[in-house]
Enzyme design. Structure first.
Site, mmCIF file in Angstrom:
data_model
loop_
_atom_site.group_PDB
_atom_site.id
_atom_site.type_symbol
_atom_site.label_atom_id
_atom_site.label_comp_id
_atom_site.label_asym_id
_atom_site.label_seq_id
_atom_site.Cartn_x
_atom_site.Cartn_y
_atom_site.Cartn_z
ATOM 1 N N LYS A 155 9.710 -10.990 19.753
ATOM 2 C CA LYS A 155 9.930 -12.189 18.929
ATOM 3 C C LYS A 155 10.589 -13.283 19.770
ATOM 4 O O LYS A 155 10.193 -14.446 19.725
ATOM 5 C CB LYS A 155 10.881 -11.874 17.761
ATOM 6 C CG LYS A 155 10.301 -11.003 16.677
ATOM 7 C CD LYS A 155 11.304 -10.885 15.522
ATOM 8 C CE LYS A 155 10.983 -9.731 14.619
ATOM 9 N NZ LYS A 155 11.994 -9.441 13.630
ATOM 10 N N GLY B 41 13.802 -2.969 5.504
ATOM 11 C CA GLY B 41 12.551 -3.647 5.145
ATOM 12 C C GLY B 41 11.448 -2.670 4.768
ATOM 13 O O GLY B 41 10.760 -2.834 3.758
ATOM 14 N N ARG B 42 11.271 -1.615 5.564
ATOM 15 C CA ARG B 42 10.165 -0.677 5.305
ATOM 16 C C ARG B 42 10.471 0.276 4.152
ATOM 17 O O ARG B 42 9.665 1.146 3.837
ATOM 18 C CB ARG B 42 9.810 0.077 6.582
ATOM 19 C CG ARG B 42 10.975 0.782 7.256
ATOM 20 C CD ARG B 42 10.643 1.197 8.686
ATOM 21 N NE ARG B 42 11.798 1.712 9.422
ATOM 22 C CZ ARG B 42 12.682 0.959 10.069
ATOM 23 N NH1 ARG B 42 12.566 -0.355 10.039
ATOM 24 N NH2 ARG B 42 13.678 1.504 10.732
ATOM 25 N N HIS C 59 -17.585 10.667 9.625
ATOM 26 C CA HIS C 59 -18.774 10.189 10.331
ATOM 27 C C HIS C 59 -18.374 9.324 11.512
ATOM 28 O O HIS C 59 -19.180 8.525 12.001
ATOM 29 C CB HIS C 59 -19.665 9.419 9.355
ATOM 30 C CG HIS C 59 -20.062 10.288 8.199
ATOM 31 N ND1 HIS C 59 -21.146 11.119 8.234
ATOM 32 C CD2 HIS C 59 -19.436 10.517 7.011
ATOM 33 C CE1 HIS C 59 -21.207 11.800 7.092
ATOM 34 N NE2 HIS C 59 -20.173 11.460 6.340
ATOM 35 N N GLU D 73 6.525 -15.795 10.812
ATOM 36 C CA GLU D 73 5.228 -15.808 10.139
ATOM 37 C C GLU D 73 5.376 -16.206 8.665
ATOM 38 O O GLU D 73 4.605 -16.995 8.123
ATOM 39 C CB GLU D 73 4.579 -14.415 10.211
ATOM 40 C CG GLU D 73 4.172 -13.963 11.598
ATOM 41 C CD GLU D 73 5.259 -13.178 12.325
ATOM 42 O OE1 GLU D 73 6.457 -13.422 12.071
ATOM 43 O OE2 GLU D 73 4.911 -12.327 13.164
ATOM 44 N N GLU E 154 8.157 2.671 12.923
ATOM 45 C CA GLU E 154 9.284 1.741 13.082
ATOM 46 C C GLU E 154 10.610 2.494 12.920
ATOM 47 O O GLU E 154 11.636 2.078 13.439
ATOM 48 C CB GLU E 154 9.189 0.585 12.075
ATOM 49 C CG GLU E 154 9.930 -0.662 12.533
ATOM 50 C CD GLU E 154 9.807 -1.850 11.585
ATOM 51 O OE1 GLU E 154 9.783 -1.658 10.357
ATOM 52 O OE2 GLU E 154 9.764 -2.998 12.065
ATOM 53 N N LYS F 80 13.428 -10.385 3.661
ATOM 54 C CA LYS F 80 14.808 -9.906 3.580
ATOM 55 C C LYS F 80 15.732 -10.819 4.386
ATOM 56 O O LYS F 80 16.758 -11.266 3.918
ATOM 57 C CB LYS F 80 14.875 -8.472 4.107
ATOM 58 C CG LYS F 80 16.265 -7.905 4.092
ATOM 59 C CD LYS F 80 16.303 -6.521 4.719
ATOM 60 C CE LYS F 80 17.749 -6.116 4.947
ATOM 61 N NZ LYS F 80 17.871 -4.845 5.633
#
Ligand code: F6P
Length: 547
Positions: free
Chosen positions: A512, A267-268, A384, A212, A353, A206
Site C-alpha cells: 500500500k 476486517g475478515r 473437468h 480503493e 490473511e 473499518k
C-alpha cells in the site's frame, strides 16, 4: 510458550509419520468396516466425514495431544472472554460477541460490549425495515430499488459472497450491487445500471482509510451529483459503516448515517457486524439474525464439545498433519453447490490473511510452514479442469468437499447427479486405480500386451489423496452461519498450534505504501524516478502510454 517444533507431541507425530506415511487408505478401509463411524462427527447442522484421511486412531490421538499441548482450549476460552490476543495491535478479538445469543457480559477495557452490540443490531434492524417498507426513501420520495455496497477485503467478500450464497432468500424489490476494485471498469459498469433517485450507497470501511473504497465512494458521489442528486440530498443516499467516525465525518458523512464497528472486530471477521448490512438489506433482517444464530451454535460447539468430536479442532489438526508432516502447500475447497461458488474466495482471505505469517508474537522467526494456499471452485466444474492435478499430479492437495443434501430447486434428478459426483470424487481420490485394475480393464477391451504396457502408467491413479466431506441438510442462513464459523475457528486453532497471531495483517501494508509512492510518480511526471531499474522502467512506460 514453546515453538511448534519444540513441542513433545510434534516429536511424537514425526516418529508416527514415519510409521504410517506409506499406509494406503484403501487398505485401511478394507481392514476396518467401522472406519466411517470412527472418523465422522456432527455439530449443529453440519456432518463431517473425515474417514478419507491418511490417519489411524493413533494419529488422531497424537493430533489431539498436539492441540492440548498448544493450549488450544485455554486460548479459545481467552478469545471468547475478550483477552487481547491480537498482541501486535493490542486488541481483543471478539467477532463471537457480535453473534452472542446468551445474556452474559463480554468485557473489554472494563466495559461490557454487549449493550452496544445489541443497540447497533437494533439500529440495523430499523434501518433495513425502513428501506424495505419504503418509509426511508431517496430524494424524490421514491422507495429504494438498489443498493450500491462499496468496500474491499473483509468489507466486501463476506457481504458479497453470503448474499450470493443465500440468493433463494433474497427479498423482492431491492437489488444489492457490490463494487470493490479500484479498476474504474467495475464501478463504471455498475453505475451504468443504477437509477440515481432510488439508489442507496453504503460504504463499508473499518479504517475509513482504504484507498480503493474512498476512491469508489468519491466516484459514486460525483455520479450522484452529476445525475440529478443535489448536495443537500446526499444524506438521504449515502450511509457508511466504520470504526473511524472522525474520518467518516471529515469525509462528509452525516453523523446519523454512520453505523459503528469496533477495533476488536477484524476486517475478515466482520460480516457479523454492521459490515453485514448488505446481507440484511438483501435477505431481510430475520435471515441476517438466523445467520448470527447459526454461527453462535458453532461457537457453542467449539467451546464445549470434547476435542475428539470438535469439528474446528479436527479439521485444524488434520490441516497441520498435511502441512507440517506431509509437506502439503495448498488446500482446496470444493463446494458442490452453485450458490456457494464464492466460498473458497471467502475462506482464502480468512485463512491466508490470518495465518500467512513468518514470526511469533514473541519475535521468533519460524522455520516451519504455516497457512496453506487456499483455492478452489464449485463442483462439478473443477472436475473437468483442475481435478486432474489433484488426482494425478505430483503434489498432495487435501480437499474439503461441501454438499447440501437438499437442493434449493427441484430440477428433476440434477441434485442426485451433483451428489454422485461429489461422493464419486472423494472415492476416486481415496481408492485410486491400480496397475492390475487398469491392465485387466484394457485386456477386456482387447488391447495387445504391448499397447497395455505403454498406457498403464498414464491410467494408474495412485489414490490415497485425502479429503473431508462436509454435509448439511440444506443451505440456509443458519447452516451458512455454522459453516463460516467452523472455518473461522479452524483457522484460529491452527494459528494457536503454530504459535502465531492470526489477527493482524502487516503483510498487506508495504504494497500500500509503495503503491502510493508510485501513484505520485505516475501523476506527476516531474518527480524523479529513484526506485529500482524495473519499477522505474514500468513507471516510465506508463508515463509514455498512448492516451
Ligand atoms: O488491506 C487489507 C485490509 O486491511 C483487510 O484486512 C480489510 O478487510 C480490508 O483491507 C478493508 O479494510 P477497511 O475495512 O478498513 O477498508
Amino acid at each position: 510458550m514453546a515453538l511448534f517444533t519444540e513441542l513433545k507431541s510434534v516429536s511424537a507425530l514425526k516418529a508416527h509419520f514415519d510409521d504410517v506415511k506409506d499406509l494406503h487408505m484403501r487398505d485401511l478401509f478394507a481392514q476396518d468396516p467401522e472406519r466411517f463411524s470412527k472418523f465422522s462427527a456432527t455439530a449443529c447442522g453440519l456432518e463431517l466425514d473425515y474417514s478419507k484421511n491418511r490417519i489411524t486412531e493413533k494419529t488422531k490421538k497424537l493430533l489431539l495431544d498436539l492441540a492440548r499441548e498448544a493450549n488450544v482450549e485455554e486460548k479459545r476460552d481467552g478469545m471468547f472472554a475478550g483477552a487481547r490476543i491480537n498482541t501486535s495491535e493490542d486488541r481483543a478479538v471478539l467477532h463471537t460477541a457480535l453473534r452472542n445469543q446468551a445474556d452474559n457480559e463480554v468485557i473489554v477495557d472494563g466495559q461490557d460490549v454487549m449493550p452496544e452490540v445489541r443497540e447497533t443490531l437494533a439500529k440495523m434492524k430499523t434501518f433495513v425495515e425502513e428501506v424495505h417498507n419504503g418509509t426511508r426513501t431517496g430524494y424524490t420520495g421514491k422507495p429504494f430499488t438498489d443498493v450500491l455496497a462499496i468496500g474491499i477485503g473483509g468489507s466486501f467478500l463476506g457481504p458479497k459472497i453470503m448474499t450470493e450464497a443465500l440468493k433463494p432468500y433474497q427479498v423482492d424489490g431491492l437489488k444489492v450491487h457490490f463494487v470493490a476494485n479500484v479498476d474504474g471498469a467495475h464501478i463504471h459498469d455498475v453505475l451504468a445500471t443504477l437509477p440515481v433517485e432510488s439508489t442507496l450507497i453504503l460504504m463499508s470501511s473499518k479504517s475509513f482509510g482504504t484507498q480503493e473504497t474512498l476512491k469508489n465512494t468519491l466516484t459514486a458521489k460525483e455520479w450522484f451529483l452529476n445525475n440529478g442528486g443535489r448536495f443537500e440530498d446526499i444524506a438521504k443516499h449515502f450511509m457508511c459503516v466504520s470504526s473511524n467516525i472522525k474520518a467518516a465525518v471529515e469525509f462528509g458523512m452525516d453523523e446519523n448515517n454512520i453505523f459503528p464497528m469496533w477495533d476488536w472486530v477484524g476486517g475478515r471477521y466482520s460480516l457479523w457486524s454492521a459490515i453485514g448490512l448488505p446481507i440484511a438489506l438483501s435477505l431481510g433482517f430475520d435471515n441476517f439474525e438466523a445467520l448470527l444464530k447459526g454461527a453462535y451454535a458453532m461457537d457453542e460447539h467449539f467451546k464445549s464439545a470434547p476435542l475428539e468430536d470438535n469439528l474446528p479442532v479436527l479439521m485444524a489438526t488434520l490441516g497441520v498433519w498435511y502441512i507440517n508432516f506431509f509437506g502439503a502447500q495448498s488446500h482446496v475447497l470444493l463446494p458442490y453447490d452453485h450458490y456457494l461458488r464464492g466460498f473458497p474466495a471467502y475462506v482464502q482471505q480468512l485463512d491466508m490473511e490470518s495465518n500467512g505469517k513468518s514470526a511469533t508474537p514473541q519475535g521468533d522467526y519460524l522455520d516451519y510452514a504455516t497457512g496453506p494456499v487456499i483455492w478452489g471452485g464449485e463442483g462439478t466444474n473443477g472436475q473437468h479442469a483442475f481435478h486432474q492435478l489433484i488426482h494425478q499430479g505430483q503434489v498432495l492437495i487435501p480437499a474439503d468437499f461441501i454438499l447440501p443434501l437438499t437442493s434449493q430447486h427441484e430440477m428433476s434428478n440434477h441434485h442426485a447427479m451433483l451428489a454422485s459426483n461429489c461422493f464419486g470424487q472423494t472415492q476416486a481420490l481415496m481408492q485410486g486405480k491400480t496397475a492390475e485394475q487398469v491392465k485387466a480393464e484394457l485386456a477386456d477391451k482387447g488391447l495387445s500386451d504391448e499397447a497395455i504396457e505403454k498406457v498403464v502408467p498414464q491410467k494408474v491413479f495412485a489414490g490415497n489423496k485425502p479429503s473431508n466431506t462436509l454435509l448439511m441438510d440444506k443451505l440456509t442462513p443458519e447452516t451458512l452461519g455454522q459453516l463460516i464459523a467452523l472455518y473461522e475457528h479452524k483457522v484460529f486453532v491452527q494459528g494457536i498450534i503454530w504459535g502465531i497471531n492470526s489477527f493482524d495483517q502487516w503483510g498487506v501494508e508495504l504494497g500500500k505504501v509503495l503503491g502510493n509512492d508510485v501513484l505520485a510518480k505516475l501523476e506527476d511526471t516531474s518527480i524523479e524516478l529513484d526506485g529500482d531499474a524495473s519499477t522505474n522502467a514500468l513507471i516510465e512506460r506508463f508515463r509514455k502510454r498512448s492516451l
